[in-house]
Motif scaffolding. Sequence first.
Motif, mmCIF file in Angstrom:
data_model
loop_
_atom_site.group_PDB
_atom_site.id
_atom_site.type_symbol
_atom_site.label_atom_id
_atom_site.label_comp_id
_atom_site.label_asym_id
_atom_site.label_seq_id
_atom_site.Cartn_x
_atom_site.Cartn_y
_atom_site.Cartn_z
ATOM 1 N N ASP A 180 0.851 -1.168 0.000
ATOM 2 C CA ASP A 180 0.000 0.000 0.000
ATOM 3 C C ASP A 180 0.898 1.232 0.000
ATOM 4 N N ILE A 181 0.908 1.964 -1.079
ATOM 5 C CA ILE A 181 1.820 3.105 -1.153
ATOM 6 C C ILE A 181 1.014 4.392 -1.234
ATOM 7 N N VAL A 182 1.234 5.266 -0.275
ATOM 8 C CA VAL A 182 0.580 6.571 -0.294
ATOM 9 C C VAL A 182 1.544 7.564 -0.942
ATOM 10 N N VAL A 183 1.064 8.251 -1.970
ATOM 11 C CA VAL A 183 1.891 9.262 -2.637
ATOM 12 C C VAL A 183 1.204 10.620 -2.494
ATOM 13 N N ASN A 184 1.884 11.532 -1.827
ATOM 14 C CA ASN A 184 1.349 12.881 -1.645
ATOM 15 C C ASN A 184 2.015 13.883 -2.593
ATOM 16 N N ASN A 185 2.957 13.390 -3.376
ATOM 17 C CA ASN A 185 3.686 14.295 -4.270
ATOM 18 C C ASN A 185 2.809 14.786 -5.406
ATOM 19 N N VAL A 186 3.073 15.999 -5.823
ATOM 20 C CA VAL A 186 2.434 16.557 -7.008
ATOM 21 C C VAL A 186 3.362 16.328 -8.205
ATOM 22 N N ARG A 187 4.646 16.479 -7.947
ATOM 23 C CA ARG A 187 5.626 16.248 -9.015
ATOM 24 C C ARG A 187 5.874 14.739 -9.163
ATOM 25 N N PRO A 188 6.482 14.329 -10.277
ATOM 26 C CA PRO A 188 6.777 12.902 -10.452
ATOM 27 C C PRO A 188 7.645 12.378 -9.307
ATOM 28 N N VAL A 189 7.370 11.152 -8.910
ATOM 29 C CA VAL A 189 8.135 10.572 -7.804
ATOM 30 C C VAL A 189 8.511 9.134 -8.151
ATOM 31 N N GLN A 190 9.672 8.740 -7.706
ATOM 32 C CA GLN A 190 10.169 7.397 -7.995
ATOM 33 C C GLN A 190 9.636 6.409 -6.957
ATOM 34 N N LEU A 191 8.949 5.355 -7.415
ATOM 35 C CA LEU A 191 8.543 4.303 -6.486
ATOM 36 C C LEU A 191 9.784 3.524 -6.071
ATOM 37 N N ALA A 192 9.772 3.060 -4.844
ATOM 38 C CA ALA A 192 10.944 2.312 -4.372
ATOM 39 C C ALA A 192 10.503 0.949 -3.864
ATOM 40 N N MET A 193 11.180 -0.089 -4.338
ATOM 41 C CA MET A 193 10.893 -1.449 -3.871
ATOM 42 C C MET A 193 12.172 -2.036 -3.303
ATOM 43 N N ARG A 194 12.006 -2.868 -2.302
ATOM 44 C CA ARG A 194 13.164 -3.598 -1.785
ATOM 45 C C ARG A 194 13.083 -5.032 -2.298
ATOM 46 N N VAL A 195 14.208 -5.511 -2.773
ATOM 47 C CA VAL A 195 14.280 -6.899 -3.236
ATOM 48 C C VAL A 195 14.901 -7.708 -2.109
#
Lengths: 329, 65, 123
Positions: free
Chosen positions: A132-147
């Motif tokens: 569940d990822i909450v994004v509050n950014n208006v500008r583009p943002v990089q999603l981050a995943m941990r492997v």
Amino acid sequence: MRASFASRAAARVRARSSVEDGIASKVECLLEALGADPAFADAVLGDLTEEHARRAARDGARTARWWYVGEALRSAPHLLASAVRHASWRRRARLSAYIAAVLLAPAVAVIALFGGNGLPAQLVADMGSAADIVVNNVRPVQLAMRVLDAAGHVLPDTGVRYRWSAGVPVPVSSTGVVTCTQPGDATVHASLGPLTTRLTLRCRPVLDVRAFRMLNIVVGGPVAEVPFLAVDADGQRVTQLRGQITVEDSSVATVNVTAEGKQLLRARAAGSTALNVRIGDRDAHMEVHVYERASTPEGIRPGQHLAVPVQVRGGDMRQWRLAASPELY
Amino acid sequence: MLPDGDEQHMPRLAIVGAYCGPALDTHSFFCLAKRDASVFVYHSRVGDQTREVNGTLAVWRQPQP
Amino acid sequence: MQSSYLFYILTVMSAPSLGTLELAALLAVARLADDAYGLAVRRDLAERTGRDLSVGAVYTTLQRLEDKGLLRSHASAPIPVRGGRSRRHYTITGAGTRAIREAERHTASIWAGVRTTLRPKPA
């Protein structure tokens, strides 16, 4: 000093119970495990027993027993919250470890069962909770995943790929750059080789963070939530938030984040500092003045911050004299 | 200047003997005391006079420049 | 150059602030008087608000009110129907009574000036 927060509890404890004899003793064990105050637990158990007896006479033993179990489970979160609120710091740490162990146990069991040898075994979102990822950014943002490998060790990200699959139309690049152009939920698939994880992307763009420019708090006074308001493009309050609060001088004031995601501002020592709230790509900056308790402001020295309790009734007037400082030039 | 009446039934603050201007929020102000100054907290007689109101007067004296 | 001062009235409060549920529970204790214990408060709240609160929710609310100094409690003698456990009875403190009056005054204040046609009819 920096405190990160998420506005929703990270996870819920799921409890399963079978209906059998001696439920009361099990509930008692549960209350004890939750660290409830014995007098408090006694009152709760007494009420459950009394109401159970009334319902058994009215609705039958089976219905009453189910009511008892359901009611005990419904009460558990409240009792846990009460136990945490009234516990010492050491006890709180133990309770937190207990809760963490309960929450992590399934993941640990899965890894133990399907253990591998350092190959990628899990993709976990590095923002918000696991899926569940909450994004509050208006500008583009990089999603981050941990492997992660099967043992839970973090492996280098060798090229996780992303694609939008459902929900509000949100531009998602294959490398995971997301632009939340509108509020709403979208489903995004992240994949690395054969591994695929479905993420719920909660776009909650924040256009502005509104806050008082100055906060005044007293050492030993009530702990208050950091007063700020995050609003969207329509000026409506945004409630699902991820962000960071930074206090410049943690010897003056600190911010602690509770399990419910509340950001509590605590005065440490008299002085002044600055506090910054960052939600998505928006900031609010506040001056924080911390005062120490005193019986009078008279005789206050340069640099001192004093807080004087005042009690007045209709028609009362209090007066204090404050000296000018000597001329410097 | 102390208020004659108080429709909000809230205590007021007055400072005598200092130049004062608004600070960063509506409840506070910065003052420059060239000589001895006095600070007053006053609660009007309007409303329930027996009701005690508790509050805190916070004073920060800036370091000398 | 002289020192400058910052003056500020930090908080002006006559009673601790109350949430809706806390006020409802406080009023329930006031109504029930000598019979105010968890289960009775729960029934009273269910009748008046239509909310089916868990026993735990009721007690944590009562405990919060006790922490705020608005209620005090004592345990009764053990009772057989409770499996030999005692009841925890609650009574309102002076601060609790003031908080109720303050809440009523506050409600009256926010309704002041509203046309009577807009006001809810008394039950």
